[in-house]
Design an enzyme around this catalytic site. Structure first.
Site, short mmCIF file in Angstrom:
data_model
loop_
_atom_site.label_atom_id
_atom_site.label_comp_id
_atom_site.label_asym_id
_atom_site.label_seq_id
_atom_site.Cartn_x
_atom_site.Cartn_y
_atom_site.Cartn_z
N ASP A 267 -83.89 68.80 5.64
CA ASP A 267 -82.61 68.62 6.32
C ASP A 267 -81.64 68.09 5.28
O ASP A 267 -82.00 67.96 4.10
CB ASP A 267 -82.74 67.67 7.52
CG ASP A 267 -81.73 67.97 8.62
OD1 ASP A 267 -80.53 67.73 8.39
OD2 ASP A 267 -82.14 68.43 9.70
N HIS A 321 -77.30 71.61 7.76
CA HIS A 321 -78.44 70.71 7.56
C HIS A 321 -79.09 70.94 6.20
O HIS A 321 -80.31 70.95 6.07
CB HIS A 321 -79.47 70.87 8.69
CG HIS A 321 -78.97 70.43 10.03
ND1 HIS A 321 -78.92 69.12 10.42
CD2 HIS A 321 -78.47 71.16 11.07
CE1 HIS A 321 -78.42 69.04 11.65
NE2 HIS A 321 -78.14 70.25 12.07
N GLU A 392 -75.80 74.25 14.34
CA GLU A 392 -74.83 73.20 14.05
C GLU A 392 -74.06 73.41 12.75
O GLU A 392 -73.84 72.47 11.98
CB GLU A 392 -75.52 71.83 14.07
CG GLU A 392 -76.05 71.49 15.46
CD GLU A 392 -76.66 70.10 15.55
OE1 GLU A 392 -76.57 69.49 16.63
OE2 GLU A 392 -77.26 69.64 14.56
#
Length: 608
Positions: A267, A321, A392
């Site tokens: 991440d 990420h 995201e």
């Protein structure tokens, strides 16, 4: 034994009457220590006896010296977890000893015998664990487990046949166990069920550490899973989770017949996964030199999981990420591989700090990604399944990069939501091509990959960007979202992980709400052939190895039964079996959280 009890009582009385005692601690302790027994009551489960009493060797009238033994035989499915399709269990038990358990692999294909032999070693360890590692009560009755496997195929995919049958037959001179399955993984599930027909007897009236094993004397079980994908996600980027803890988590998965370990290993926070081709990932991305998963450790973990019927799915989250581990590009002459890395203030650049998104305008980024994919393709068993992340993406991050906005204009992408969506889609197209190329280079074939649901997978745009043949969408929307149903109507395959119910980190931060095991158990998935299954997710922003077990177990076990058998019965019907499963996990070295006061656990149904 009864006469011994009387003698102890007389001794205690004489000590008190003689005035020699200085207090309660001087009295013989056995007299005042309870020796409870447990009775199997129809429709009520196992109930502790009304009065403490000495144990006897004559266990009759459905009364047992051990709560674990009582739960193993009481009720239609005894102590089996997850619940099988059908089970006929004897209420009688026979004593066994692991030293006299033998496995017959004659009907296992030669190509599969080594793997099945390793599976039997796990069985032996689990039997010993019931007695804390030492079975002191010696019994020489032979137990022969005849294993029959039809296929020599060792690959584990979501099309693997995991059904099995298990029969236990007891004769005077031998106990015979028949475990049959099409594949080695079905056989592994049969062996797991065999261990769940065994419970320990630990008399609590003696100072001696005595422990014996009891096996259900007769059983006939036919079983198969409802869902192909029964997963557990573990995030080891927000906090590094040591390998021994990862393996213990897989032990818990095996006990619950879960078959996919979704490893969210990278991440923006850290990149602990070693790459032989790109050592800069861990050099710049690991928290420390000790917090790295080496290539050898990863291969060992994959084998460890395979022996336990678990498929490892590695996730390289991208294009969002992705920060720490990617910030070395300029230093090595590759330019910006990622943008917004560790930038502050962060709120307009990412969902949580630290920020970082891959740079789709930089061709060098795709070359580096290709090297990483090659490492993963060579590590995972074929056919390999990769999770590409994909959620995201913050358009504000890409919009802050002049290099990216210039590239978008060259590609005729508008600097708008639609333009950024097109860039996002282009990234996944190129990343999938890179993965396919590396799979073909090692002799593999094109396989579907997984993506998180996102702005890109919304019903009004997914068909313009993502092929239903190449992508499986993992939907993490709340349970009230229509997205799962919409994707199914369009023919996409999905894995469901409703964040407001099956996220294990919820209730520990922000406005999120905690789901206990009952709530997790009660949630049911839509009935559709394209629902591959579901997953319970352990994100680690507020968790490290210290709290891992209690946060995951036994709640993940509740989801495991939902995905294996999807029973129509409610949580209260399942609770006695859940209590037995929790005790089993404890015996095997995990630390599952309690699900009731101890008194309630000794009195099934009395606290509902």
């Amino acid at each position: 034994m009864a006469s011994l009890w009387v003698v102890l009582a007389v001794v205690a009385v004489s000590l008190v009457q003689g005035g020699e005692s200085n207090g309660v601690e001087d009295i013989v302790p056995h007299v005042y220590a309870p020796s409870w027994m447990y009775k199997c009551v129809p429709d009520e489960g196992c109930q502790r006896t009304e009065h403490p009493q000495p144990t006897t060797t004559n266990v009759t009238q459905m009364v047992f010296t051990s709560l674990d033994i009582c739960r193993t035989v009481c009720g239609r499915f005894g102590g089996l977890w997850p619940r099988p399709v059908t089970a006929a269990l004897s209420m009688q038990t026979v004593k066994i000893h692991p030293n006299y358990v033998r496995f017959d692999l004659e009907k296992v294909p030669v190509e599969a015998r080594e793997l099945v032999a390793e599976m039997t070693h796990v069985v032996g360890a689990n039997l010993l664990a019931e007695c804390g590692g030492e079975v002191t009560e010696m019994v020489e009755t032979p137990v022969v487990v005849y294993i029959n496997v039809k296929s020599s195929n060792l690959s584990l995919t979501w099309d693997t046949n995991e059904q099995y049958m298990l029969d236990v037959q007891t004769k005077e001179d031998q106990i015979s166990v028949y475990a049959g399955a099409d594949t080695v993984y079905g056989a592994r599930h049969a062996l797991e069920t065999f261990t769940q027909l065994v419970a320990a007897d630990r008399p609590d009236f003696s100072d001696e550490k005595k422990c014996g094993l009891h096996l259900v004397s007769g059983a006939k079980i036919r079983d198969r899973p409802v869902y192909k994908y029964r997963g557990l996600l573990l995030d080891s980027s927000r906090h590094f989770i040591p390998m021994e803890d990862v393996k213990r988590t897989i032990d818990g998965m095996a006990a619950n017949k879960m078959n996919v370990f979704h490893w969210h290993v990278t991440d923006s926070h850290s990149f602990p996964l070693e790459s032989s081709r790109v050592p800069q990932f861990t050099r710049y991305g690991a928290y420390s030199a000790k917090e790295i998963y080496s290539v050898e450790e990863v291969r060992e973990l994959i084998k460890y999981a395979q022996v336990r019927g678990v498929r490892v799915v590695i996730e390289i989250d991208a294009p969002a990420h992705a920060g720490n581990g990617w910030q070395w590009g300029k230093e090595y002459g590759f330019g910006d591989l990622a943008v917004c890395v560790n930038e502050y203030p962060w709120r307009n650049l990412c969902i949580e700090p630290p920020c970082g998104q891959l740079n789709p305008a930089n061709p060098a980024m795709y070359r580096v990604l290709k090297d990483l994919y090659r490492d993963i393709a060579e590590t995972l068993p074929q056919p390999a399944l990769l999770h590409m992340g994909g959620d995201e993406v913050f358009f504000g991050c890409w919009n802050s990069s002049e290099e990216i906005t210039n590239y978008m204009q060259q590609q005729k992408y508008e600097i708008s939501v639609d333009g950024f969506v097109a860039l996002w889609s282009e990234f996944h197209e190129k990343a999938l091509d890179a993965w396919d190329e590396q799979m073909q280079a090692i002799g593999g074939t094109k396989q579907p990959v997984m993506l998180w649901s996102s702005e890109l997978t919304k019903a009004n745009r997914i068909q313009n960007h993502l092929s239903k043949d190449r992508y499986v969408i993992e939907v993490w929307e709340p349970v009230g979202s229509p997205l799962l149903t919409q994707l199914l109507r369009m023919g996409y395959r999905v894995v469901s992980v409703p964040k407001d119910i099956w996220y294990l980190d919820h209730g520990f931060w922000g406005n999120t709400k905690y789901s206990n095991w009952r709530k997790m158990y009660a949630h049911r998935l839509p009935q559709d052939d394209n629902v591959l299954g579901g997953e319970v997710a352990m994100w680690s922003e507020y968790l490290d190895e210290q709290a891992l077990d209690t946060r995951v177990w036994p709640r993940a076990a509740a989801v495991a039964e939902r995905l294996w058998s999807d029973p129509s019965g409610g949580v209260y019907v399942a609770e006695p079996r859940m209590q037995r499963q929790r005790a089993r996990l404890l015996a095997r070295g995990l630390r599952p959280d309690a699900i009731s006061p101890a008194w309630c656990s000794q009195h099934d149904t009395k606290c509902f």
